[in-house]
Design a protein around this motif. Structure first.
Motif, PDB file in Angstrom:
ATOM      1  N   GLY A  17     -60.833 -21.603  63.398  1.00  0.00           N
ATOM      2  CA  GLY A  17     -61.103 -22.355  62.182  1.00  0.00           C
ATOM      3  C   GLY A  17     -60.313 -23.638  62.083  1.00  0.00           C
ATOM      4  N   VAL A  53     -52.926 -18.066  60.765  1.00  0.00           N
ATOM      5  CA  VAL A  53     -54.159 -17.949  61.538  1.00  0.00           C
ATOM      6  C   VAL A  53     -54.282 -16.490  61.975  1.00  0.00           C
ATOM      7  CG1 VAL A  53     -55.518 -18.822  63.456  1.00  0.00           C
ATOM      8  CG2 VAL A  53     -53.843 -20.309  62.328  1.00  0.00           C
ATOM      9  N   SER A  54     -55.249 -15.809  61.403  1.00  0.00           N
ATOM     10  CA  SER A  54     -55.385 -14.381  61.660  1.00  0.00           C
ATOM     11  C   SER A  54     -56.796 -13.927  61.327  1.00  0.00           C
ATOM     12  CB  SER A  54     -54.380 -13.593  60.815  1.00  0.00           C
ATOM     13  OG  SER A  54     -54.569 -12.205  60.972  1.00  0.00           O
ATOM     14  N   SER A  55     -57.245 -12.942  62.077  1.00  0.00           N
ATOM     15  CA  SER A  55     -58.545 -12.353  61.781  1.00  0.00           C
ATOM     16  C   SER A  55     -58.385 -11.153  60.859  1.00  0.00           C
ATOM     17  CB  SER A  55     -59.257 -11.958  63.071  1.00  0.00           C
ATOM     18  OG  SER A  55     -58.437 -11.114  63.845  1.00  0.00           O
ATOM     19  N   GLN A  89     -59.227 -18.016  59.948  1.00  0.00           N
ATOM     20  CA  GLN A  89     -59.497 -17.214  61.129  1.00  0.00           C
ATOM     21  C   GLN A  89     -59.293 -18.040  62.398  1.00  0.00           C
ATOM     22  OE1 GLN A  89     -63.461 -15.590  60.726  1.00  0.00           O
ATOM     23  NE2 GLN A  89     -62.747 -13.911  59.432  1.00  0.00           N
ATOM     24  N   PRO A  90     -59.007 -17.382  63.502  1.00  0.00           N
ATOM     25  CA  PRO A  90     -58.904 -18.110  64.776  1.00  0.00           C
ATOM     26  C   PRO A  90     -60.176 -18.914  65.035  1.00  0.00           C
ATOM     27  CG  PRO A  90     -58.068 -15.890  65.028  1.00  0.00           C
ATOM     28  CD  PRO A  90     -58.684 -15.950  63.648  1.00  0.00           C
TER      29      PRO A  90
END
Length: 123
Positions: free
Chosen positions: A16, A121-123, A13-14
């Motif tokens: 992280g 990188v993604s939610s 996640q962003p």
């Protein structure tokens, strides 16, 4: 057989963190500068960071300064890229490379490359 193998990529996640590893076999890493590069879909390959063979000097792209840290463990013949505060724009395939470049961010000056590891990188 000379080989570089990256590992440690994944989905995060962003904000992280991830730690990438670049393990060498068939040669001794500390004789070479080790660079990390990345390539996102539709974009050119970008130099991310480099650690020199001589004095351990480190170099970073402006886009990752203060967030990424490169280090090497000569006993393990491995170089690491600690990535903190990750952003969606850090999403790419990350490659490590070994060589003796004059310009650390010039991928053409590196002799050996790994196969890459995906960082998303993604939610």
């Amino acid at each position: 057989q000379v080989q570089l193998v990256e590992s440690g990529g994944g989905l995060v996640q962003p904000g992280g963190s991830l730690r990438l590893s670049c393990a060498a076999s068939g040669f001794t890493l500390d004789y070479y500068a080790i660079g990390w590069f990345r390539q996102a879909p539709g974009k050119e390959r970008e130099g991310v960071s480099c650690i020199s063979s001589s004095d351990g000097s480190t170099y970073y792209a402006d886009s990752v300064k203060g967030r990424f840290t490169i280090s090497r463990d000569n006993a393990k013949n491995t170089v690491y890229l600690q990535m903190n505060s990750l952003k969606p724009e850090d999403t790419a395939v990350y490659y490590c490379a070994a060589g003796r470049p004059i310009s650390w961010s010039s991928g053409d000056e590196y002799d050996y490359w790994g196969q890459g590891t995906q960082v998303t990188v993604s939610s």
